[in-house]
Design a protein around this motif. Structure first.
Motif, PDB file in Angstrom:
ATOM      1  N   ASN A  84       0.827  -1.212   0.000  1.00 23.84           N
ATOM      2  CA  ASN A  84       0.000   0.000   0.000  1.00 23.84           C
ATOM      3  C   ASN A  84       0.850   1.246   0.000  1.00 23.84           C
ATOM      4  OD1 ASN A  84      -2.336  -1.503   0.150  1.00 23.84           O
ATOM      5  ND2 ASN A  84      -1.999  -1.805   2.327  1.00 23.84           N
ATOM      6  N   ILE A  85       1.915   1.186   0.797  1.00 20.69           N
ATOM      7  CA  ILE A  85       2.773   2.369   0.899  1.00 20.69           C
ATOM      8  C   ILE A  85       3.357   2.689  -0.467  1.00 20.69           C
ATOM      9  CG2 ILE A  85       4.851   3.291   1.960  1.00 20.69           C
ATOM     10  CD1 ILE A  85       3.465   2.862   4.336  1.00 20.69           C
ATOM     11  N   VAL A 144      16.727  -2.060   6.720  1.00 19.75           N
ATOM     12  CA  VAL A 144      15.918  -1.620   7.856  1.00 19.75           C
ATOM     13  C   VAL A 144      14.593  -2.375   7.883  1.00 19.75           C
ATOM     14  CG1 VAL A 144      14.651   0.356   8.804  1.00 19.75           C
ATOM     15  CG2 VAL A 144      16.999   0.641   8.058  1.00 19.75           C
ATOM     16  N   MET A 159      13.338  -4.455  11.011  1.00 17.45           N
ATOM     17  CA  MET A 159      12.050  -4.154  11.610  1.00 17.45           C
ATOM     18  C   MET A 159      11.230  -5.428  11.785  1.00 17.45           C
ATOM     19  SD  MET A 159       9.134  -1.584  10.156  1.00 17.45           S
ATOM     20  CE  MET A 159       8.723  -2.606   8.741  1.00 17.45           C
ATOM     21  N   TRP A 210       9.977  -6.818  15.347  1.00 19.13           N
ATOM     22  CA  TRP A 210       8.545  -6.927  15.629  1.00 19.13           C
ATOM     23  C   TRP A 210       8.085  -8.377  15.775  1.00 19.13           C
ATOM     24  CZ3 TRP A 210       4.439  -3.397  16.404  1.00 19.13           C
ATOM     25  CH2 TRP A 210       4.859  -2.062  16.512  1.00 19.13           C
ATOM     26  N   LYS A 235       0.457  -0.728  19.985  1.00 19.35           N
ATOM     27  CA  LYS A 235       1.217  -1.513  19.016  1.00 19.35           C
ATOM     28  C   LYS A 235       0.516  -1.635  17.667  1.00 19.35           C
ATOM     29  CE  LYS A 235      -0.258  -6.071  20.660  1.00 19.35           C
ATOM     30  NZ  LYS A 235       0.245  -7.271  21.334  1.00 19.35           N
ATOM     31  N   ASN A 236      -0.728  -1.139  17.595  1.00 20.62           N
ATOM     32  CA  ASN A 236      -1.456  -1.275  16.325  1.00 20.62           C
ATOM     33  C   ASN A 236      -1.356  -0.035  15.437  1.00 20.62           C
ATOM     34  OD1 ASN A 236      -2.928   0.330  18.036  1.00 20.62           O
ATOM     35  ND2 ASN A 236      -4.919  -0.383  17.282  1.00 20.62           N
ATOM     36  N   TYR A 267       1.028   2.867   9.253  1.00 23.68           N
ATOM     37  CA  TYR A 267       2.069   3.739   8.702  1.00 23.68           C
ATOM     38  C   TYR A 267       1.664   5.206   8.645  1.00 23.68           C
ATOM     39  CZ  TYR A 267       5.167  -0.056   7.800  1.00 23.68           C
ATOM     40  OH  TYR A 267       6.018  -1.097   7.979  1.00 23.68           O
ATOM     41  N   TRP A 268       0.370   5.476   8.724  1.00 22.45           N
ATOM     42  CA  TRP A 268      -0.028   6.886   8.743  1.00 22.45           C
ATOM     43  C   TRP A 268       0.501   7.584   9.988  1.00 22.45           C
ATOM     44  CZ3 TRP A 268      -1.076   7.876   4.110  1.00 22.45           C
ATOM     45  CH2 TRP A 268      -1.794   6.964   3.311  1.00 22.45           C
ATOM     46  N   ILE A 285      -0.748  14.864   5.070  1.00 22.18           N
ATOM     47  CA  ILE A 285      -1.043  13.465   5.409  1.00 22.18           C
ATOM     48  C   ILE A 285      -1.284  13.343   6.919  1.00 22.18           C
ATOM     49  CG2 ILE A 285      -0.111  11.119   5.458  1.00 22.18           C
ATOM     50  CD1 ILE A 285       1.360  11.797   2.835  1.00 22.18           C
ATOM     51  N   ILE A 316       8.966   1.370  17.746  1.00 20.61           N
ATOM     52  CA  ILE A 316       8.467   2.491  16.945  1.00 20.61           C
ATOM     53  C   ILE A 316       9.626   3.187  16.223  1.00 20.61           C
ATOM     54  CG2 ILE A 316       7.142   4.635  17.015  1.00 20.61           C
ATOM     55  CD1 ILE A 316       5.518   2.119  17.639  1.00 20.61           C
ATOM     56  N   ILE A 355      12.309   1.857  14.919  1.00 23.68           N
ATOM     57  CA  ILE A 355      12.705   1.163  13.686  1.00 23.68           C
ATOM     58  C   ILE A 355      11.632   1.317  12.615  1.00 23.68           C
ATOM     59  CG2 ILE A 355      11.822  -1.101  14.413  1.00 23.68           C
ATOM     60  CD1 ILE A 355      15.089  -0.859  12.594  1.00 23.68           C
ATOM     61  N   LYS A 356      10.367   1.311  13.067  1.00 25.56           N
ATOM     62  CA  LYS A 356       9.277   1.456  12.101  1.00 25.56           C
ATOM     63  C   LYS A 356       9.266   2.869  11.501  1.00 25.56           C
ATOM     64  CE  LYS A 356       4.336   0.723  11.859  1.00 25.56           C
ATOM     65  NZ  LYS A 356       3.156   0.313  12.620  1.00 25.56           N
ATOM     66  N   PHE A 360      12.070   3.121   9.024  1.00 23.51           N
ATOM     67  CA  PHE A 360      11.732   2.494   7.745  1.00 23.51           C
ATOM     68  C   PHE A 360      10.849   3.418   6.902  1.00 23.51           C
ATOM     69  CE2 PHE A 360       8.546  -0.157   5.479  1.00 23.51           C
ATOM     70  CZ  PHE A 360       9.373  -0.561   4.458  1.00 23.51           C
ATOM     71  N   MET A 414      11.597   5.413   3.207  1.00 28.65           N
ATOM     72  CA  MET A 414      10.720   5.392   2.025  1.00 28.65           C
ATOM     73  C   MET A 414      10.420   6.820   1.568  1.00 28.65           C
ATOM     74  SD  MET A 414       9.715   2.173   1.440  1.00 28.65           S
ATOM     75  CE  MET A 414       8.051   2.114   0.855  1.00 28.65           C
ATOM     76  N   SER A 429      -6.387  -0.637   5.322  1.00 29.22           N
ATOM     77  CA  SER A 429      -5.049  -0.704   4.744  1.00 29.22           C
ATOM     78  C   SER A 429      -5.119  -0.774   3.220  1.00 29.22           C
ATOM     79  CB  SER A 429      -4.283  -1.895   5.317  1.00 29.22           C
ATOM     80  OG  SER A 429      -5.083  -3.042   5.226  1.00 29.22           O
TER      81      SER A 429
END
Lengths: 259, 419
Positions: free
Chosen positions: A3-4, A244, A248, A252, B36-37, B40-41, B107, B240, B242-243, B246, B250, B417
């Motif tokens: 999606n991203i 990464v 991740m 996780w 934890k849920n 990506y937004w 966004i 969080i 590392i996420k 990532f 991008m 999603s």
């Protein structure tokens, strides 16, 4: 994940698309194969050197190029004349320098560090010599017109007789691609106007392409460096992103939740 | 904050921390329990911090080479592009960085609208956010004036002239803003000063924004309160971090494409023509991120009312926590609100599009309808919807939908999603 990608892609399309709509011209511009477009785009050295010749023999009598220096002519990424050639080119021009120790201004031949010598002393002088129209400075011209190089190339080749019913004032010419179709510059190019030393046939199209390439370089002298660095930077980012991503996933995986 | 008291291990650490609890702060930021849920937004908060830092660092570097003078500004920008080592890179990052900053902030704002992040107890976070957004617009507008191109000059003229709509004192205010009788050197120097100042105000507000966030903690896609810490939360580091890293990478790839391969596509060609007070460009358009508000401004025939409408369009957002009467946060559980959310998003995009077009004929009509709808959404639909809407029952905890205990929420989350 998917999606991203999809969303970023859509965003890019949207932004680019919106801009295209804004920039959309009524008339389709002439296109040619520019060597400097695309991810690995580079200037064609021969074309840049020929383009400089066209500029200096044809355009420079009216159009200044005040942000470009003679030294730029031998710097990497440009026409890459030899240093001696660039020095010789500069020496053809005269600049006023000073004051010297006697307090006098003096005239000397241009040096590599000088900016291109302007054909007119100021805007008013340029206007007076050109029927009231100011020939724009060409340093960043390729970025200062929507349509960019395609637009300039098209205008150079877009002279034609006015359609019936259109009468033009004295000193105004009809150009298919110019905004408003009226242009105060007479057709600058004609077949064989300059004589290329590398044996290329100086057709109108060839000269238009060469000089436009040259203008792209003067507007964006670091274009090649930008493309080269961009490729490395983006490749680096992609590899890092992949690493990464797996880190991740690994981190996780310790908890029952998805990323 | 529910995290347990932090005690440094070393003697020096304890001595230092008793006097200035920086280590406690670091420990709080590391352990900060995060739902934890988060999808990506939610990564755009971190991305926006990155954008701010990038703008400040590149901006400082540019300021070392830039000359804020009407006769020299354009030339100094060309000097940066040609002669300063990697000046072209720094300037293109800064110019495109502004666009990326706004892309990310839009966004971020629309994420907040979808998941009801502005609702109790997060009103203050939201209002600080709106102030940051206003300052961003001011900074971006003044930054666009600095290269002293045609769009800089005429954009500044059009926008500052808006103040002349104020009755009685309007003219006086405009002359005061200009420091003269037209946009000229005094205008440029003060815009440069303010453009330098505002990012640091934003930085301060960002600290408050994050501080206020750390009191109730993050909202989440399900929109229910989570116990902290619990099995519904993860520590900020490393999960969080590392996420966010990532997602940031991008984002940086997209950013890099603009900087290296189409650095001028988001700008206007006319801004490469030096400012000339004698020649007006064919049509004057602001940067893309201001277009929706420009469309609202032009859709009202009266100048003063146009300015009022444009300002209200932004300020109305500050009242949003009270205009939205629904107690349910996430649109996942609000089937009707979800429809209106997408209509609003389309409405804003349409406003942006017509803002770039000449204000005449069909474009003007569309702009008017879209402007009216924008206000109807906030002033009528949202207040009424809170009372009328039949919402989907909420799960008891976020673990429930994540583990599949609550079928509705799982389906809703999947659909999310995909959108």
């Amino acid at each position: 994940m998917k999606n991203i990608f999809k969303i970023s892609y859509l965003i890019i399309l949207l932004l680019a698309g919106a801009n295209q709509v804004i920039a959309a011209e009524k008339i389709e511009l002439l296109k040619t194969d520019w060597s400097f477009k695309g991810l690995f785009g580079k200037f064609d050295r021969g074309s840049l050197q020929r383009g400089y010749q066209v500029y200096t023999e044809v355009c420079a009598s009216c159009h200044s190029m005040k942000y470009v220096s003679y030294r730029n002519l031998f710097e990497p990424g440009g026409p890459e004349f030899s240093e001696d050639q660039a020095k010789a080119i500069a020496a053809n021009f005269e600049v006023t320098d000073g004051p010297n120790s006697d307090g006098e201004m003096f005239i000397r031949p241009a040096k590599l560090s000088d900016k291109f010598v302007m054909p007119f002393a100021n805007v008013k002088a340029a206007q007076a010599a050109n029927g009231g129209a100011y020939p724009p400075d060409m340093s960043v011209l390729a970025k200062a017109r929507s349509g960019g190089v395609d637009y300039i190339y098209s205008v150079l080749l877009g002279y034609e007789d006015p359609p019936s019913g259109v009468t033009l004032e004295d000193g105004v010419y009809y150009n298919k691609y110019m905004y408003g179709n009226n242009i105060k510059m007479s057709e600058p190019l004609s077949d064989g106007l300059v004589e290329y030393s590398d044996g290329t046939i100086a057709s109108k199209e060839q000269m238009a392409k060469d000089v436009t390439t040259f203008l792209m370089w003067t507007a964006e002298p670091h274009l090649e460096a930008r493309h080269k660095m961009g490729f490395k930077a983006i490749l680096y980012l992609i590899i890092l992103t992949i690493l990464v991503y797996f880190s991740m996933k690994k981190i996780w995986s310790r908890i029952e939740s998805k990323v | 904050m529910s995290d347990h008291e932090y005690v440094p291990k070393s003697k020096f650490g304890k001595w230092f921390n008793d006097r200035l609890p920086l280590l406690s702060l670091a420990s709080h930021l590391t352990d900060y329990p995060t739902p934890k849920n988060l999808n990506y937004w939610w990564t755009f908060g971190g991305i926006l911090s990155f954008c701010l830092i990038i703008q400040i660092v590149t901006g400082l570097t540019l300021a070392m080479h830039y000359i804020a003078h009407a006769d020299l500004a354009f030339e100094s920008v060309e000097h940066i592009m040609r002669d300063v080592n990697y000046g072209w890179l720094i300037r293109y990052i800064h110019a495109n960085g502004a666009s990326m900053f706004f892309l990310a902030v839009y966004i971020h704002i629309f994420r907040s609208l979808f998941y009801g992040s502005y609702k109790s107890p997060r009103e203050i976070i939201w209002i600080i956010g709106i102030i940051i957004y206003l300052l961003m617009m001011a900074a971006a507008f003044m930054g666009y004036v600095l290269p002293w191109g045609q769009m800089s000059f005429w954009g500044a003229t059009v926008i500052t002239n808006l103040f002349s709509a104020i009755p009685l004192v309007g003219e006086g205010i405009v002359n005061w803003l200009w420091g003269g009788y037209s946009v000229d050197n005094p205008t440029l120097t003060r815009f440069f000063t303010l453009h330098y100042l505002i990012p640091f105000l934003i930085l301060g507000l960002v600290v408050l924004h994050i501080w206020a966030l750390h009191i109730p903690g993050n909202n989440n896609p399900v929109g229910i309160d989570v116990k902290k810490p619990s099995k519904d939360t993860v520590p900020f580091h490393p999960y969080i971090v590392i996420k966010d890293a990532f997602a940031l990478l991008m984002f940086m790839i997209v950013f890099a494409f603009f900087v290296f391969y189409s650095p001028n596509i988001l700008g206007h060609a006319d801004n490469y023509i030096e400012a000339n007070p004698m020649v007006t460009p064919a049509h004057i358009v602001p940067e893309w991120y201001l277009l929706p508000f420009y469309a609202i401004l032009r859709s009202v025939p009266d100048k003063l009312m146009g300015v009022v409408a444009m300002l209200s369009a932004i300020l109305i957002l500050a009242a949003l926590p009270w205009l939205d009467t629904s107690k349910i946060r996430s649109a996942v559980f609000r089937p009707l609100y979800k429809q209106f959310y997408w209509i609003l998003l389309a409405d804003v995009l349409i406003l942006g599009y017509v803002g770039a077009m000449p204000a005449e004929g069909l474009y003007l009509l569309i702009a008017r309808v879209a402007t009216a709808y924008y206000f109807i959404h906030f002033l009528m639909i949202l207040p009424i919807l809170g009372f009328k809407e039949k919402t989907i029952p909420l799960p008891l905890s976020i673990t429930e939908p994540v583990l599949g205990g609550f079928p509705n929420a799982v389906i809703a989350k999947k659909k999310e999603s995909l959108d």
